[in-house]
Design a protein around this motif. Structure first.
Motif, PDB file in Angstrom:
ATOM      1  N   PHE A  55       0.665  -1.021  -0.030  1.00 20.58           N
ATOM      2  CA  PHE A  55       0.013  -0.018  -0.064  1.00 20.58           C
ATOM      3  C   PHE A  55       0.869   1.269  -0.086  1.00 20.58           C
ATOM      4  CE2 PHE A  55      -2.799   3.109   1.693  1.00 20.58           C
ATOM      5  CZ  PHE A  55      -4.045   2.821   1.062  1.00 20.58           C
TER       6      PHE A  55
ATOM      7  N   GLN B 275       0.694   5.256   0.399  1.00 21.88           N
ATOM      8  CA  GLN B 275      -0.082   6.199   1.008  1.00 21.88           C
ATOM      9  C   GLN B 275       0.608   7.549   0.661  1.00 21.88           C
ATOM     10  OE1 GLN B 275      -2.866   6.068   3.431  1.00 21.88           O
ATOM     11  NE2 GLN B 275      -2.799   7.989   2.069  1.00 21.88           N
TER      12      GLN B 275
ATOM     13  N   ALA C 204      -3.675   6.939  -3.203  1.00 22.74           N
ATOM     14  CA  ALA C 204      -3.114   5.881  -2.642  1.00 22.74           C
ATOM     15  C   ALA C 204      -3.073   4.821  -3.698  1.00 22.74           C
ATOM     16  CB  ALA C 204      -3.943   5.518  -1.379  1.00 22.74           C
TER      17      ALA C 204
ATOM     18  N   MET D 270      -2.936   0.347  -4.195  1.00 22.52           N
ATOM     19  CA  MET D 270      -2.910  -0.765  -3.309  1.00 22.52           C
ATOM     20  C   MET D 270      -2.573  -1.943  -4.543  1.00 22.52           C
ATOM     21  SD  MET D 270      -4.548  -2.765  -0.834  1.00 22.52           S
ATOM     22  CE  MET D 270      -4.656  -4.359  -0.423  1.00 22.52           C
TER      23      MET D 270
ATOM     24  N   ILE E 148      -6.403   4.711  -5.785  1.00 19.98           N
ATOM     25  CA  ILE E 148      -7.488   5.537  -4.926  1.00 19.98           C
ATOM     26  C   ILE E 148      -7.224   6.987  -4.988  1.00 19.98           C
ATOM     27  CG2 ILE E 148      -8.580   5.884  -2.819  1.00 19.98           C
ATOM     28  CD1 ILE E 148      -6.638   2.864  -2.809  1.00 19.98           C
TER      29      ILE E 148
ATOM     30  N   GLY F 220      -8.235  10.263  -1.930  1.00 15.49           N
ATOM     31  CA  GLY F 220      -8.120   9.635  -0.571  1.00 15.49           C
ATOM     32  C   GLY F 220      -7.919  10.495   0.650  1.00 15.49           C
TER      33      GLY F 220
END
Ligand SMILES: Nc1nc2c(ncn2[C@@H]2O[C@H](COP(=O)(O)OP(=O)(O)OP(=O)(O)O)[C@@H](O)[C@H]2O)c(=O)[nH]1
Ligand SMILES: [Mg+2]
Lengths: 236, 199
Positions: A71, A73, A78, A80, A93, A96
């Motif tokens: 992951f 961040q 983000a 995954m 994402i 986020g």
């Protein structure tokens, strides 16, 4: 059985926050990295490759992948990445969390039936190569790596720039010291010109960068590739 | 507080389904205030990944790392739930178990210690059923134990004949549970989400 571990591993474990839990026969090895800004696009490909390689490593070592997931961040964004042994899936994402204090990468490999230290070693190698790529591509920091030619001669190189071209990644590197080590030649007998050049007229060498190999690898390019790259490189 | 336990092997799709389920529960809100859904993530690794994904998607998550709430960490689970009840008192609590947990043991812990009933939803990874069914038999079969609902996931990756074979095995292993085919990377039918929540 007592296992003897290199003391250098202590440093690596701390540096990458490496921790392992064992449960129901599964090894869960976790680690992490601090990242600099906006590295999502380059991270995606590198992480995908890294997970593919780890899948293969588990297969070769007759283990079973439980779930390997990473992951990334960043602020507001983000990534995954995840695999259960075959294809590697990823999901970006947008919108986020924005309240992110630090950009981080977290990685967990849950694997059955492999040696714990060997699996930890694999994670360290992945984190190391990600860190190396990040330095090279984002911070524009020189990255140190050895290049070994066909004769087995080792050159200590500093990568100072990278370019993506034709679906591949190439790097520009200088030789780090004036002396390289000869593996197969007698020490002291050397006909290389590079030894005697001053730093001012240092050459930049072009290599293809293989990120699939843990830690990365430099491989030579042929003349056609060099010609094709020259216009791009000159323009920079 | 209604409790749903999502179980199933590593990578079977628990988090993917949880994201859809949580959204569904919130969307079903009636009345003035939105339905409160609490999430507990249990992961065996020291560094959580799923909790980060859920937070990125806007959820608040209580996490329990580095072990399994079905055994070594069951006291963490109990104190976690007590805290959630005290602080947000949600209508729903969804617990994602680790991929190596036995969901029935979690349900038992909750009943014995807190007097709470829960529904067990077990995910089955259709793509990996053949590969892991024998080598990890105890775990795989144990995870189906007492499940109220079994979701055969990743059906997009598997041929019909194989799906039928898996379904007949599942029927033998737990004939009481309702069973549905899903693909966790696509929208799950509202009718199935409703069964997940309400039975
Ligand atoms: N093709 C396909 N992939 C899926 C499906 N459901 C989930 N996946 C993928 O399978 C991987 C694992 O999904 P997760 O939802 O993280 O599984 P999990 O059960 O929560 O995993 P752990 O918490 O690690 O045990 C992810 O890469 C998902 O994108 C599906 O129906 N089809
Ligand atoms: Mg999960």
């Amino acid at each position: 059985m007592v296992k003897i571990i290199s003391s250098r591993k202590l440093t690596k474990r701390r540096q990458y926050q490496l921790q392992t839990t064992v449960h129901e026969g599964a090894l869960a090895v976790s680690g992490g990295l601090h990242l600099s800004e906006q590295s999502l696009s380059s991270m995606t490909e590198t992480l995908e490759n890294a997970l593919h390689n780890l899948n293969n490593w588990v297969l070769v070592n007759r283990g079973l992948v439980g779930h390997i997931k990473g992951f990334v961040q960043l602020s507001g964004k983000a990534l995954m990445v995840s695999t259960t042994g075959n294809e590697v899936n990823y999901q970006i994402i947008e919108n986020g969390e924005t309240d992110v204090k630090e950009n981080t990468l977290s990685l967990t490999a849950i694997v059955f039936g492999v040696d714990q230290l060997a699996l930890e070693e694999q994670l360290i190698m992945i984190l190391e190569s990600l860190e190396k790529e990040e330095k090279m591509m984002l911070k524009n920091e020189a990255v140190m790596i050895d290049y070994i030619d066909d004769e087995g001669v080792v050159y200590a190189m500093s990568i100072i720039k990278y370019v993506d071209f034709g679906g591949k990644r190439f790097v520009l590197a200088t030789e780090r010291t004036n002396h390289h080590t000869h593996h197969h030649h007698d020490e002291g007998v050397c006909n290389c010109h590079e030894h005697h050049e001053s730093l001012q007229d240092q050459h930049l060498y072009v290599f293809e960068w293989l990120s699939e190999v843990p830690g990365g690898k430099l491989i030579p390019v042929n003349d056609e590739t060099l010609e094709a790259l020259r216009s791009i490189l000159d323009a920079r | 507080m209604k409790i749903l336990i999502l179980g199933g092997f590593l990578g079977s799709g628990k988090t993917s389904v949880l994201l859809q389920l949580a959204r569904y529960l919130v969307e079903q809100s009636t009345g003035d205030s939105p339905t409160r859904v609490a999430i507990i993530e249990n992961e065996i690794g020291q560094i959580g990944i799923d909790d980060k994904l859920l937070r990125s998607c806007g959820y608040t998550v209580t996490d329990i790392f580095s072990g399994c709430v079905c055994c070594s960490l069951n006291s963490d689970l109990i104190s976690g739930i007590q805290e959630i009840r005290k602080e947000t008192d949600p209508q729903w609590l969804v617990i994602e178990a680790t991929g190596v947990a036995f969901p029935d043991k979690i349900a038992e812990t909750l009943f014995k210690n807190l007097g709470l009933e829960s529904r067990i939803i077990t995910l089955v990874d259709a793509k990996r059923w053949q590969r892991i069914r024998i080598p990890l038999e105890n775990l795989i079969i144990g995870q189906l134990n007492d499940a109220h609902l079994i979701l055969l996931n990743k059906t997009d990756l598997v041929e019909e004949a194989e799906l039928l074979a898996i379904e007949s095995e599942l029927q033998e292993l737990n004939d009481a549970a309702r069973k549905f085919r899903i693909s966790g990377i696509r929208p799950i039918e509202a009718a199935i989400l409703q069964v997940m929540a309400h039975g």
